[in-house]
Design an enzyme around this catalytic site. Structure first.
Site, short mmCIF file in Angstrom:
data_model
loop_
_atom_site.label_atom_id
_atom_site.label_comp_id
_atom_site.label_asym_id
_atom_site.label_seq_id
_atom_site.Cartn_x
_atom_site.Cartn_y
_atom_site.Cartn_z
N LYS B 177 16.91 -5.40 -28.40
CA LYS B 177 16.59 -6.27 -29.52
C LYS B 177 17.83 -7.03 -29.98
CE LYS B 177 14.19 -8.24 -32.78
NZ LYS B 177 13.50 -7.70 -33.94
N LYS B 245 20.26 -9.79 -41.49
CA LYS B 245 20.36 -8.34 -41.29
C LYS B 245 20.53 -8.01 -39.80
CE LYS B 245 17.09 -5.36 -40.06
NZ LYS B 245 15.77 -4.75 -39.94
#
Lengths: 292, 292
Positions: B177, B245
């Protein structure tokens, strides 16, 4: 002017890897084709197939109805069009020319204006799609200049490309190509960093591609250059030296437009490192070497 | 363990925009579903459809065979798994858990190790595809952990996603990811700069897209976010605050791996400017505002 085989004499200047394929398609479509390029032997195959060799740009310009050029650098374009022996000094009034070199938008403007004074319609019509696109007549051609000149020359564009789009006034083709190269630029960093991360993290980069290619991280570069980076295949689809040339023009043009381009600037600086490493004749995927 | 409706009790923690859709698909597939989320009213629709509400993570953990979590930040993941009332302190031995939050690879490792000591198999299984992917059960799910645990939980992954890839040892899902977000990052600058250039050059950006989308400049972001930038549609497909984030985690993880990521660093710095402008609840395409 109606452009069709048997009626229109086409001139083609610049028989590099791309030009050779593009000229070949026009010849194969049945046009009388006159050619000139710096190194005559690059024209051998075309001459065998029936193209007519011209000793100078001036001589070619006098004989042709439509002249297509695709050469190396803006300086070459300037000489071929504006030099004493150049197209705009020798072509017939009513002639049309399309410069398909990736070159500076301002130069495209200058060619258009100078041509207009002499009754010669000049289009800027740079391409994307590389060697393979040229070979398969699948180039994307982005065109600036007068709409009626675009319409007239379109039958030739359609022989060489698949995605032919009129972008607007003179210089718009070159500006579009600059937008294209700006989008390619930061996208190359994206692919290099992602694959370098995958490797460093101990993942299998090919398996990572399976996860990330179909989604929001997907790009032409990830799908086409990512696998070459993984295999270590640095053969040029698109040369580093040509990409640097294009990014230099884009950076200059952006500055002239008052646009800040931190991504382009970063990419250009990284490719200049690649050039300093002596890798300018490799494909653009060689950028991954900086992240190993 | 065989995972199937009528046999397996599934717990789902985190019913945000994504989690709500994902949990809904599992319920619709016929599983007994127990749910917990910070704000109970987010569970209302699911409870109406037959989901069982649990007052605490601990209570849910005691009852379920497979627990799926998708919450906000790594700190939330840590609390839900490792806190006194957390999954790993209350779930049955033999239970399996999959954290689908985008979180730090090291934390994924820690959850795996702590789970292993207690007979609980933990997978890291972050997703890409956004709200729309969650709603259409079309998520890309990238999974790290033990292969046999992956195989066992796969029937549930297949209910929620379309491109489910086992990436390897614990943390590999999160690492994949991160590679994904790193590729997305610089790609966003690519799109913003290209469209800003097109506008400044006086081109029609939509016509430019026609030229550049199918070629080497093409990307998911160009095709999906480019048109929204052109229209000025800043509605969130993916929130700026979530992207920041993710990039923060990616930057930290890259540094830990000894990897230089100038493109990611540049992108993160630009998005922090966007955050300072109070635009953190807009979609990531709002980056284009910096180039106007």
């Amino acid at each position: 002017m109606e452009v069709r085989p048997g009626k229109t004499i086409v001139g083609f200047i610049g028989l590099g890897v791309m030009g050779k394929s593009m000229a070949g398609h026009i010849l194969a479509a049945g046009y009388e084709l006159h050619v000139y390029t710096r190194t005559k032997q690059s024209a051998d195959t075309l001459i065998e197939k029936g193209a007519v060799w011209e000793e100078t740009v001036a001589q070619l310009s006098k004989k042709c109805d439509v002249i297509i050029t695709i050469v190396g650098f803006p300086a070459d374009v300037e000489q071929i069009y504006l030099g004493d022996g150049g197209i705009l000094n020798h072509a017939k009034a009513g002639c049309m020319a399309a410069d398909m070199t990736t070159s500076h938008p301002d130069l495209a403007h200058k060619l258009y204006d100078t041509g207009a004074e002499r009754g010669i319609r000049v289009l800027d019509a740079p391409v994307s799609g590389g060697d393979l696109g040229a070979r398969n007549a699948a180039l994307s051609i982005m065109v600036g200049g007068d709409k009626d000149a675009f319409d007239a020359v379109s039958p030739l564009f359609e022989i060489m490309g698949k995605n032919i789009v009129y972008q607007g006034k003179p210089g718009s083709g070159q500006h579009t190509k600059m937008a294209n190269q700006i989008a390619v630029a930061s996208g190359m960093i994206a692919v290099c960093e992602a694959l370098a991360y995958a490797k460093k993290a101990g993942l299998d980069p090919e398996t990572v591609l399976k996860s990330i290619e179909p989604g929001a991280a997907g790009s032409w570069s990830l799908s086409n250059l990512g696998p070459r980076m993984i295999k270590g295949d640095m053969e040029p689809g698109f040369f580093v030296k040509h990409f640097i040339k294009d990014m230099d023009i884009a950076a200059r043009s952006s500055a002239e437009l008052g646009l800040t381009t931190p991504g382009l600037d970063l990419t250009l600086s990284l490719y200049k490192k690649i050039e300093q490493m002596g890798l300018e004749d490799k494909g653009t995927q060689v950028l991954c070497r900086l992240f190993e």
